[in-house]
Design a protein around this motif. Sequence first.
Motif, PDB file in Angstrom:
ATOM      1  N   MET A  50       0.821  -1.180   0.000  1.00 48.30           N
ATOM      2  CA  MET A  50       0.000   0.000   0.000  1.00 48.30           C
ATOM      3  C   MET A  50       0.874   1.255   0.000  1.00 48.30           C
ATOM      4  N   TYR A  84      -6.146  -0.189   0.733  1.00 49.89           N
ATOM      5  CA  TYR A  84      -6.126   0.240   2.141  1.00 49.89           C
ATOM      6  C   TYR A  84      -7.071  -0.630   2.987  1.00 49.89           C
ATOM      7  N   ASP A  85      -8.300  -0.825   2.521  1.00 51.41           N
ATOM      8  CA  ASP A  85      -9.263  -1.652   3.260  1.00 51.41           C
ATOM      9  C   ASP A  85      -8.747  -3.073   3.448  1.00 51.41           C
ATOM     10  N   ILE A 124      -6.054  -3.038   6.183  1.00 50.18           N
ATOM     11  CA  ILE A 124      -6.667  -2.888   7.505  1.00 50.18           C
ATOM     12  C   ILE A 124      -7.319  -4.203   7.949  1.00 50.18           C
ATOM     13  N   LEU A 141      -8.101   2.872  -2.194  1.00 52.24           N
ATOM     14  CA  LEU A 141      -8.942   2.661  -1.014  1.00 52.24           C
ATOM     15  C   LEU A 141      -9.242   1.180  -0.802  1.00 52.24           C
TER      16      LEU A 141
END
Length: 172
Positions: free
Chosen positions: A1, A42-43, A46, A39
Amino acid sequence: MFRALDPVAWDATRYNPIALLQTVDEQRLAAVAEDPDFLALYDHAIAILDRTESTDETWFAKHYPELDVGPVAYFCAEFALHDSVPIYSGGLGVLAGDHCKAASDLGVPLVGVGLFYTRGYFDQALRTDGWQEAIDEEFDANISPLEPLWGPRGTPFLTTVTTAGRPVRIAV
């Protein structure tokens, strides 16, 4: 990322997210904050982090629940934890880092206790004439992921150990 933010800076910072985020232009950060592909990346990151931080479902918690009474201290002079934290010089540090990673993967409550050198390590490179060259390592603790332990009153946690007849102050 992080590589997706700026591949050149990612390599130049030795894969240090803290240093990278200090160098990436604000416009670039604003652009990726609107980018659906970034995004999604990123998700995904996480979600992986959330799974790895779940301590009640680890191998150690499942097999030895009665031993969950506190951490185990692992003493070593150096730990190879990440490229961005150059506090190791070779095999011993790499082995200690591998032990820490395995303990983390298994959920073993292990705490590494070692020395924090900010000077003395160097990278090795070969010159064009074939000779080895030592390049002094520049390490800025302020952009490392390492953090000091703070005492109950918000002051640095310090202790003193007497060795060879003299007091040595230690920060944690």
